[in-house]
Scaffold this motif. Sequence first.
Motif, PDB file in Angstrom:
ATOM      1  N   TRP A 225      -4.139 -20.089  -0.653  1.00 60.92           N
ATOM      2  CA  TRP A 225      -3.439 -18.918  -0.131  1.00 60.92           C
ATOM      3  C   TRP A 225      -4.436 -18.102   0.684  1.00 60.92           C
ATOM      4  N   MET A 226      -4.281 -18.164   2.009  1.00 64.79           N
ATOM      5  CA  MET A 226      -5.157 -17.436   2.927  1.00 64.79           C
ATOM      6  C   MET A 226      -4.660 -16.005   3.086  1.00 64.79           C
ATOM      7  N   ILE A 227      -5.570 -15.061   2.929  1.00 67.75           N
ATOM      8  CA  ILE A 227      -5.228 -13.638   3.033  1.00 67.75           C
ATOM      9  C   ILE A 227      -6.151 -12.977   4.045  1.00 67.75           C
ATOM     10  N   ASP A 228      -5.548 -12.285   5.013  1.00 64.46           N
ATOM     11  CA  ASP A 228      -6.333 -11.510   5.980  1.00 64.46           C
ATOM     12  C   ASP A 228      -6.816 -10.240   5.275  1.00 64.46           C
ATOM     13  N   SER A 229      -8.120 -10.155   5.055  1.00 64.44           N
ATOM     14  CA  SER A 229      -8.677  -9.025   4.304  1.00 64.44           C
ATOM     15  C   SER A 229      -8.441  -7.682   4.989  1.00 64.44           C
ATOM     16  N   ASN A 230      -8.173  -7.693   6.310  1.00 60.53           N
ATOM     17  CA  ASN A 230      -7.938  -6.458   7.058  1.00 60.53           C
ATOM     18  C   ASN A 230      -6.466  -6.067   7.082  1.00 60.53           C
ATOM     19  N   SER A 231      -5.602  -6.970   6.623  1.00 61.19           N
ATOM     20  CA  SER A 231      -4.160  -6.720   6.736  1.00 61.19           C
ATOM     21  C   SER A 231      -3.697  -5.651   5.755  1.00 61.19           C
ATOM     22  N   GLU A 232      -2.674  -4.922   6.175  1.00 57.06           N
ATOM     23  CA  GLU A 232      -2.055  -3.908   5.311  1.00 57.06           C
ATOM     24  C   GLU A 232      -0.661  -4.388   4.900  1.00 57.06           C
ATOM     25  N   ALA A 233      -0.528  -5.677   4.642  1.00 57.40           N
ATOM     26  CA  ALA A 233       0.774  -6.274   4.307  1.00 57.40           C
ATOM     27  C   ALA A 233       1.274  -5.747   2.957  1.00 57.40           C
ATOM     28  N   ASP A 234       2.559  -5.968   2.725  1.00 56.42           N
ATOM     29  CA  ASP A 234       3.168  -5.621   1.439  1.00 56.42           C
ATOM     30  C   ASP A 234       2.833  -6.752   0.464  1.00 56.42           C
ATOM     31  N   TRP A 235       1.698  -6.622  -0.229  1.00 53.90           N
ATOM     32  CA  TRP A 235       1.203  -7.720  -1.065  1.00 53.90           C
ATOM     33  C   TRP A 235       2.123  -8.018  -2.238  1.00 53.90           C
ATOM     34  N   GLN A 236       2.743  -6.998  -2.807  1.00 55.07           N
ATOM     35  CA  GLN A 236       3.636  -7.230  -3.947  1.00 55.07           C
ATOM     36  C   GLN A 236       4.836  -8.069  -3.527  1.00 55.07           C
ATOM     37  N   ALA A 237       5.370  -7.794  -2.340  1.00 53.86           N
ATOM     38  CA  ALA A 237       6.505  -8.570  -1.829  1.00 53.86           C
ATOM     39  C   ALA A 237       6.090 -10.011  -1.559  1.00 53.86           C
ATOM     40  N   LEU A 238       4.882 -10.182  -0.969  1.00 49.63           N
ATOM     41  CA  LEU A 238       4.394 -11.540  -0.698  1.00 49.63           C
ATOM     42  C   LEU A 238       4.155 -12.308  -1.989  1.00 49.63           C
TER      43      LEU A 238
END
Length: 416
Positions: free
Chosen positions: A284-297
Amino acid sequence: GSEAISIADRIFRPIGSSLSLSERKAYTLAFGNIVNSDGDVVDEVLVSIFRAPHSYTGEDSVEISCHGSTYVLQRVMLLLTENGCVPAGPGEFTQRAFLNGKMDLSQAEAVADLIASSSAATHRLAMSQMRGGFSQELSLLRDKLLHLTSLMELELDFSDHEELEFADRTELSLIADEIERVIARLAHSFNVGNAIKNGVPVAIIGETNAGKSTLLNALLNEEKAIVSDIHGTTRDVIEDTINLHGITFRFIDTAGIRQTTDVVESIGIERTFQKMEQADIVLWMIDSNSEADWQALKSEIMPYCEGKNLIVLFNKCDKISDERRSEMAHTFEDVDAPKLFLSAKNRKGLDELETLLVETAALPEISQNDVIVTNIRHYEALVRALESIHRVQDGLQMNLSGDFVSQDLRECLSHL
């Protein structure tokens, strides 16, 4: 075939001897020239002679060692076909060896595996099977099953005498249990064998622009996947294999997961989830700079990771502060999986990832004496044999009539 030596004699002229190939002993080398119908020399060669039944196919065979020119090889082949030879079809030499009893079917199948072997492990498995390791296991099982069957069927011959019992039921149960253990071990080895033969499937997943394609390219050391800053660049599945520490991994780069109205991209995302189901390991690749909705993902991705070996990769770690690193680690502390900070673009952390992949695959060390099933046909036959021996065990436990038990024994023998 039967005319191999006589046809070779028509185009071969020995040097330093007057003996034709037909006059020479088996397992000898002859030095001389291949000549055409006009007597012109095509090539200077060595010819090996094998006589039936002591050859690979069990038939008379001749091997001509030419110089490595495509033109020369074509000329020699043409001369042979003009004199009555027929070019062999794919696998025909091994087919003839099987039909002539030089090897059994599992050994013949192993020849193809040996030719296709791409790692030390696949080579060792193919060599073990080609040398008859698998066949010997089956032969021992067959002997024990025949012993069981003969005792049961002997009783059936004297069914009028109910007091006669040739087969001690306790002893039969012990033998059946032993046979069941061996068949089960062989059948269960298929998961390992299949991973070694076809590669451990690894799905690279994550949001768009997380660096999945960059990671694939870095692992393969080539520009396999298109990389850009545009979200949704990868729309279909891209696969390739790499050998790490003797283990083949089949990497699957997938479309980035996000909400989209693009029909083609939506199909790619759907395929991402399909590939996750097929994978043994999920990166699972995660962009460390992203402000994504991590709980939803998490809620979207984690159900597909059940029963999988998940590894969480925080990418682009060279662009974040220590504070951000701690924040990302805290966000994913509820995800029970190994975590690694890396930079796929700068190849930082790749060595640690490769080591982690090998440890996660957890494939055993394989020697040429190990018997591991790699063939789907073998696996299916073993599963059916296992079902039959389970019925034998149940029948003996329930003290069923000998004819029922005997029938199940015969089925088990048939599948083996």
